[in-house]
Design an enzyme around this catalytic site. Structure first.
Site, PDB file in Angstrom:
ATOM      1  N   PRO A   2       0.881  -1.301   0.083  1.00 34.81           N
ATOM      2  CA  PRO A   2      -0.046   0.689   0.465  1.00 34.81           C
ATOM      3  C   PRO A   2       0.564   1.623   0.143  1.00 34.81           C
ATOM      4  O   PRO A   2       1.556   1.434   0.645  1.00 34.81           O
ATOM      5  CB  PRO A   2      -0.845   0.063   1.510  1.00 34.81           C
ATOM      6  CG  PRO A   2       0.152  -1.312   2.120  1.00 34.81           C
ATOM      7  CD  PRO A   2       1.342  -1.928   1.706  1.00 34.81           C
ATOM      8  N   GLU A   3       0.770   1.956  -0.729  1.00 34.90           N
ATOM      9  CA  GLU A   3       0.763   3.408  -1.105  1.00 34.90           C
ATOM     10  C   GLU A   3       0.019   4.134  -1.136  1.00 34.90           C
ATOM     11  O   GLU A   3      -0.797   3.895  -0.321  1.00 34.90           O
ATOM     12  CB  GLU A   3       2.248   3.323  -2.439  1.00 34.90           C
ATOM     13  CG  GLU A   3       3.268   2.339  -2.668  1.00 34.90           C
ATOM     14  CD  GLU A   3       3.393   3.059  -3.749  1.00 34.90           C
ATOM     15  OE1 GLU A   3       3.590   3.507  -4.142  1.00 34.90           O
ATOM     16  OE2 GLU A   3       4.186   1.769  -4.857  1.00 34.90           O
TER      17      GLU A   3
END
Length: 276
Positions: A2-3
DNA sequence: AAAAGCCCCTGGATGC
DNA sequence: TGCATCCAGGGGCTTT
Protein backbone atom coordinates in the site's frame (compact mmCIF):
# COMPACT_ATOMS: atom_id res chain seq x y z
CA UNK A 1 1.71 -3.08 -1.10
CA UNK A 2 0.00 0.00 0.00
CA UNK A 3 1.24 3.40 -1.07
CA UNK A 4 -0.72 6.60 -0.66
CA UNK A 5 -3.41 5.71 -3.23
CA UNK A 6 -4.14 2.33 -1.67
CA UNK A 7 -4.32 3.85 1.80
CA UNK A 8 -6.59 6.64 0.57
CA UNK A 9 -8.84 4.21 -1.27
CA UNK A 10 -9.02 2.13 1.89
CA UNK A 11 -9.91 5.20 3.95
CA UNK A 12 -12.67 6.24 1.56
CA UNK A 13 -14.15 2.76 1.64
CA UNK A 14 -14.98 2.74 5.35
CA UNK A 15 -14.65 6.24 6.82
CA UNK A 16 -18.33 7.14 6.52
CA UNK A 17 -19.48 3.73 7.65
CA UNK A 18 -17.47 3.66 10.87
CA UNK A 19 -18.07 7.25 11.94
CA UNK A 20 -19.91 7.37 15.27
CA UNK A 21 -19.28 3.72 16.07
CA UNK A 22 -18.75 2.74 19.68
CA UNK A 23 -15.82 0.44 20.40
CA UNK A 24 -17.01 -2.77 22.01
CA UNK A 25 -13.86 -4.87 22.00
CA UNK A 26 -10.34 -5.07 20.63
CA UNK A 27 -8.88 -8.41 19.58
CA UNK A 28 -5.20 -8.86 18.92
CA UNK A 29 -3.53 -11.59 16.87
CA UNK A 30 0.20 -12.10 16.42
CA UNK A 31 2.48 -9.15 17.17
CA UNK A 32 2.69 -6.51 14.45
CA UNK A 33 5.58 -4.17 13.83
CA UNK A 34 4.96 -2.15 16.98
CA UNK A 35 2.88 -2.84 20.09
CA UNK A 36 -0.50 -1.16 20.40
CA UNK A 37 0.83 1.12 23.10
CA UNK A 38 -2.06 0.73 25.51
CA UNK A 39 -4.13 -1.94 27.16
CA UNK A 40 -6.65 -3.11 24.52
CA UNK A 41 -9.34 -2.79 27.19
CA UNK A 42 -8.60 0.91 27.38
CA UNK A 43 -10.15 1.49 23.95
CA UNK A 44 -13.51 -0.01 24.87
CA UNK A 45 -16.15 2.66 25.24
CA UNK A 46 -14.43 5.13 22.91
CA UNK A 47 -16.27 6.42 19.87
CA UNK A 48 -14.70 6.53 16.42
CA UNK A 49 -14.87 9.96 14.80
CA UNK A 50 -13.32 11.00 11.51
CA UNK A 51 -10.93 8.72 9.63
CA UNK A 52 -8.06 10.70 8.19
CA UNK A 53 -4.82 9.94 6.38
CA UNK A 54 -1.28 11.26 6.75
CA UNK A 55 1.12 9.83 4.20
CA UNK A 56 0.60 6.08 4.35
CA UNK A 57 -0.89 6.19 7.83
CA UNK A 58 -4.59 5.90 8.55
CA UNK A 59 -5.70 7.97 11.53
CA UNK A 60 -8.87 7.16 13.42
CA UNK A 61 -9.97 9.95 15.73
CA UNK A 62 -11.17 8.61 19.04
CA UNK A 63 -13.59 10.30 21.40
CA UNK A 64 -14.51 9.53 24.99
CA UNK A 65 -17.57 11.25 26.44
CA UNK A 66 -17.43 13.72 23.54
CA UNK A 67 -13.89 14.68 24.50
CA UNK A 68 -10.82 13.96 22.34
CA UNK A 69 -9.51 10.50 23.19
CA UNK A 70 -6.39 10.25 21.08
CA UNK A 71 -5.75 8.55 17.79
CA UNK A 72 -5.60 5.05 16.45
CA UNK A 73 -2.74 5.06 13.95
CA UNK A 74 -2.81 2.24 11.40
CA UNK A 75 -0.14 1.33 8.87
CA UNK A 76 -0.56 -1.38 6.25
CA UNK A 77 3.13 -2.15 5.82
CA UNK A 78 3.90 -4.22 2.73
CA UNK A 79 1.08 -6.73 2.80
CA UNK A 80 -1.65 -5.21 4.89
CA UNK A 81 -5.25 -4.66 3.99
CA UNK A 82 -8.30 -3.67 5.95
CA UNK A 83 -11.87 -4.86 5.87
CA UNK A 84 -14.87 -3.34 7.60
CA UNK A 85 -18.15 -5.17 7.83
CA UNK A 86 -20.97 -5.86 10.24
CA UNK A 87 -20.26 -9.55 10.32
CA UNK A 88 -16.87 -11.11 9.74
CA UNK A 89 -15.74 -14.70 10.05
CA UNK A 90 -13.54 -15.56 13.03
CA UNK A 91 -10.01 -14.16 12.64
CA UNK A 92 -7.76 -16.21 10.36
CA UNK A 93 -4.04 -16.86 10.71
CA UNK A 94 -3.17 -13.48 9.18
CA UNK A 95 -5.81 -11.35 10.89
CA UNK A 96 -3.94 -9.54 13.63
CA UNK A 97 -6.20 -6.73 14.77
CA UNK A 98 -9.97 -6.47 15.16
CA UNK A 99 -11.70 -3.31 16.30
CA UNK A 100 -15.17 -4.58 17.13
CA UNK A 101 -17.65 -1.71 17.14
CA UNK A 102 -21.38 -1.12 17.28
CA UNK A 103 -21.41 -0.58 13.50
CA UNK A 104 -19.13 -3.40 12.42
CA UNK A 105 -15.64 -4.82 12.80
CA UNK A 106 -12.54 -3.16 11.38
CA UNK A 107 -9.99 -5.89 10.70
CA UNK A 108 -6.33 -5.65 9.70
CA UNK A 109 -5.17 -8.57 7.57
CA UNK A 110 -1.40 -8.60 7.20
CA UNK A 111 0.53 -11.78 6.32
CA UNK A 112 4.00 -10.25 6.63
CA UNK A 113 3.16 -8.23 9.73
CA UNK A 114 5.12 -5.15 8.71
CA UNK A 115 1.98 -3.19 9.45
CA UNK A 116 0.92 -1.82 12.81
CA UNK A 117 -1.86 -0.32 14.88
CA UNK A 118 -0.71 2.17 17.49
CA UNK A 119 -2.65 4.18 20.02
CA UNK A 120 -1.36 7.76 20.17
CA UNK A 121 -2.57 10.16 22.79
CA UNK A 122 -1.51 13.20 24.69
CA UNK A 123 -0.02 16.31 23.17
CA UNK A 124 -1.83 17.49 20.05
CA UNK A 125 -4.27 14.54 20.33
CA UNK A 126 -1.61 12.13 19.14
CA UNK A 127 -0.52 14.06 16.07
CA UNK A 128 2.78 14.80 17.81
CA UNK A 129 3.51 11.07 17.89
CA UNK A 130 6.97 10.01 16.78
CA UNK A 131 5.57 8.17 13.76
CA UNK A 132 3.80 11.26 12.45
CA UNK A 133 6.26 14.00 13.19
CA UNK A 134 8.95 14.60 10.63
CA UNK A 135 6.81 13.53 7.70
CA UNK A 136 7.00 15.48 4.45
CA UNK A 137 4.24 17.42 2.77
CA UNK A 138 1.05 15.82 1.44
CA UNK A 139 1.40 15.50 -2.35
CA UNK A 140 -2.30 15.96 -3.03
CA UNK A 141 -2.66 18.84 -0.59
CA UNK A 142 -2.28 22.56 -1.14
CA UNK A 143 1.03 22.59 0.70
CA UNK A 144 2.74 20.76 -2.14
CA UNK A 145 4.21 23.63 -4.10
CA UNK A 146 6.47 23.26 -7.15
CA UNK A 147 8.84 26.01 -6.04
CA UNK A 148 9.20 24.69 -2.51
CA UNK A 149 9.61 21.19 -3.88
CA UNK A 150 12.51 22.35 -6.04
CA UNK A 151 14.10 24.09 -3.05
CA UNK A 152 13.79 20.94 -0.93
CA UNK A 153 15.41 18.79 -3.61
CA UNK A 154 18.38 21.13 -3.75
CA UNK A 155 19.58 19.94 -0.35
CA UNK A 156 19.45 16.25 -1.24
CA UNK A 157 22.41 14.59 -2.88
CA UNK A 158 20.85 11.12 -3.03
CA UNK A 159 19.25 9.79 -6.22
CA UNK A 160 15.82 11.30 -6.79
CA UNK A 161 14.06 7.93 -6.61
CA UNK A 162 15.41 7.38 -3.11
CA UNK A 163 14.54 10.89 -2.03
CA UNK A 164 10.94 10.33 -3.10
CA UNK A 165 10.76 7.02 -1.23
CA UNK A 166 12.24 8.49 1.95
CA UNK A 167 9.15 10.61 2.54
CA UNK A 168 11.00 13.50 4.13
CA UNK A 169 10.28 15.87 1.26
CA UNK A 170 6.93 14.52 0.13
CA UNK A 171 5.00 11.60 1.67
CA UNK A 172 3.10 8.70 0.21
CA UNK A 173 5.12 7.98 -2.91
CA UNK A 174 6.21 4.36 -2.75
CA UNK A 175 8.02 2.01 -5.08
CA UNK A 176 5.41 1.78 -7.82
CA UNK A 177 4.46 5.43 -8.05
CA UNK A 178 8.03 6.73 -7.74
CA UNK A 179 9.00 4.86 -10.90
CA UNK A 180 5.79 5.94 -12.64
CA UNK A 181 6.11 9.62 -11.71
CA UNK A 182 9.75 9.76 -12.81
CA UNK A 183 8.81 8.22 -16.14
CA UNK A 184 6.05 10.77 -16.65
CA UNK A 185 8.48 13.55 -15.78
CA UNK A 186 11.18 12.18 -18.08
CA UNK A 187 13.74 12.03 -15.28
CA UNK A 188 16.27 9.22 -14.72
CA UNK A 189 15.75 7.70 -11.23
CA UNK A 190 19.49 7.73 -10.56
CA UNK A 191 19.80 11.49 -11.05
CA UNK A 192 20.83 13.20 -7.83
CA UNK A 193 17.93 15.25 -6.52
CA UNK A 194 20.05 18.39 -6.15
CA UNK A 195 20.83 18.31 -9.87
CA UNK A 196 17.22 18.68 -10.93
CA UNK A 197 16.50 22.04 -12.55
CA UNK A 198 13.55 24.19 -11.60
CA UNK A 199 11.55 23.32 -14.75
CA UNK A 200 12.20 19.60 -14.33
CA UNK A 201 11.21 19.78 -10.64
CA UNK A 202 7.98 21.46 -11.69
CA UNK A 203 7.36 18.67 -14.15
CA UNK A 204 8.02 16.03 -11.49
CA UNK A 205 5.76 17.87 -9.07
CA UNK A 206 2.93 17.70 -11.59
CA UNK A 207 3.70 14.07 -12.44
CA UNK A 208 3.51 12.99 -8.80
CA UNK A 209 0.11 14.61 -8.37
CA UNK A 210 -1.15 13.20 -11.63
CA UNK A 211 -0.02 9.63 -10.96
CA UNK A 212 -1.33 9.54 -7.39
CA UNK A 213 -4.66 11.11 -8.30
CA UNK A 214 -5.13 8.73 -11.19
CA UNK A 215 -4.27 5.76 -8.98
CA UNK A 216 -6.82 6.84 -6.38
CA UNK A 217 -9.48 7.17 -9.08
CA UNK A 218 -8.67 3.65 -10.29
CA UNK A 219 -8.96 2.15 -6.83
CA UNK A 220 -5.20 1.79 -6.30
CA UNK A 221 -2.97 -1.02 -7.56
CA UNK A 222 -3.71 -4.67 -6.89
CA UNK A 223 -0.50 -6.56 -7.59
CA UNK A 224 -1.16 -9.59 -5.47
CA UNK A 225 -4.01 -9.20 -3.08
CA UNK A 226 -4.80 -5.60 -2.21
CA UNK A 227 -8.42 -4.68 -1.79
CA UNK A 228 -10.22 -1.85 -0.03
CA UNK A 229 -12.38 -2.22 3.07
CA UNK A 230 -15.29 -3.32 0.87
CA UNK A 231 -13.19 -6.10 -0.66
CA UNK A 232 -12.85 -4.34 -4.04
CA UNK A 233 -9.56 -4.56 -5.95
CA UNK A 234 -7.74 -1.74 -7.77
CA UNK A 235 -6.82 -1.36 -11.42
CA UNK A 236 -3.97 1.12 -11.67
CA UNK A 237 -1.47 -1.70 -12.32
CA UNK A 238 -3.01 -1.97 -15.78
CA UNK A 239 -2.01 1.65 -16.41
CA UNK A 240 1.60 1.30 -15.25
CA UNK A 241 4.05 2.52 -17.88
CA UNK A 242 7.27 1.10 -16.42
CA UNK A 243 6.68 -0.66 -13.08
CA UNK A 244 7.33 -4.40 -13.35
CA UNK A 245 7.87 -4.08 -17.12
CA UNK A 246 11.60 -4.91 -17.31
CA UNK A 247 12.52 -5.97 -20.83
CA UNK A 248 9.17 -5.01 -22.28
CA UNK A 249 9.01 -2.18 -24.85
CA UNK A 250 8.50 1.34 -23.59
CA UNK A 251 4.93 2.31 -24.36
CA UNK A 252 6.21 5.59 -25.72
CA UNK A 253 9.39 4.75 -27.70
CA UNK A 254 9.55 0.93 -27.65
CA UNK A 255 13.02 0.82 -26.07
CA UNK A 256 13.19 -2.07 -23.57
CA UNK A 257 12.40 -0.93 -20.02
CA UNK A 258 15.27 -1.39 -17.61
CA UNK A 259 15.28 -2.61 -14.04
CA UNK A 260 17.93 -1.46 -11.60
CA UNK A 261 18.23 -1.83 -7.84
CA UNK A 262 18.38 1.22 -5.57
CA UNK A 263 18.45 0.83 -1.80
CA UNK A 264 17.53 -2.81 -2.27
CA UNK A 265 14.34 -1.88 -4.12
CA UNK A 266 13.60 -2.39 -7.80
CA UNK A 267 13.40 0.70 -9.99
CA UNK A 268 12.08 0.67 -13.55
CA UNK A 269 12.75 3.27 -16.22
CA UNK A 270 13.06 3.93 -19.93
CA UNK A 271 16.69 4.76 -20.80
CA UNK A 272 15.57 6.89 -23.74
CA UNK A 273 12.54 8.78 -22.42
CA UNK A 274 14.15 9.50 -19.04
CA UNK A 275 17.20 11.77 -19.21
CA UNK A 276 20.03 11.78 -16.67
C1' DA B 1 24.21 15.57 8.92
C1' DA B 2 23.20 12.79 5.28
C1' DA B 3 23.43 8.54 2.91
C1' DA B 4 23.79 3.56 2.71
C1' DG B 5 22.90 -1.07 4.89
C1' DC B 6 20.34 -4.19 7.67
C1' DC B 7 16.53 -6.09 9.32
C1' DC B 8 11.59 -7.32 10.57
C1' DC B 9 8.10 -11.57 8.25
C1' DT B 10 5.42 -14.72 5.15
C1' DG B 11 4.27 -16.56 0.75
C1' DG B 12 4.33 -16.98 -4.27
C1' DA B 13 7.02 -17.93 -8.46
C1' DT B 14 10.80 -20.15 -10.48
C1' DG B 15 14.48 -23.48 -11.06
C1' DC B 16 16.84 -27.95 -10.27
C1' DT C 1 6.65 -33.66 -5.26
C1' DG C 2 10.36 -31.54 -2.64
C1' DC C 3 13.57 -28.14 -1.62
C1' DA C 4 16.43 -23.97 -2.39
C1' DT C 5 16.56 -19.37 -4.01
C1' DC C 6 14.82 -14.96 -5.14
C1' DC C 7 11.49 -11.48 -4.93
C1' DA C 8 7.65 -8.52 -3.04
C1' DG C 9 3.21 -1.92 -2.40
C1' DG C 10 7.61 -0.12 3.87
C1' DG C 11 10.42 2.09 6.95
C1' DG C 12 12.88 2.43 11.54
C1' DC C 13 17.30 1.76 13.35
C1' DT C 14 22.30 1.24 12.96
C1' DT C 15 26.42 1.95 10.68
C1' DT C 16 29.37 4.56 7.62
Amino acid sequence: MPELPEVEVTRLSFADRIAGARVLEVRLGKPLRWPLGCDPEHLTGHTVGAVRRRGKYLLLDLLLDHQPGGLLVMHLGMSGSVVFDRYLPPPGRHDHFDLVTSLGTLRLHDPRRFGAVVHAAGQDQGMAHKLLSGLGVEPLGEGFDAGLFHQALKSKKAPIKQVLLAGEVVVGVGNIYASEALFLAGIRPSLRACKISRPRAARLHAAIRQVLAQAVSQGGSTLRDFSNAMGQTGHFQLSAQVYDRAGLPCLSCETPIRRIVQQQRSTYFCPVCQKP
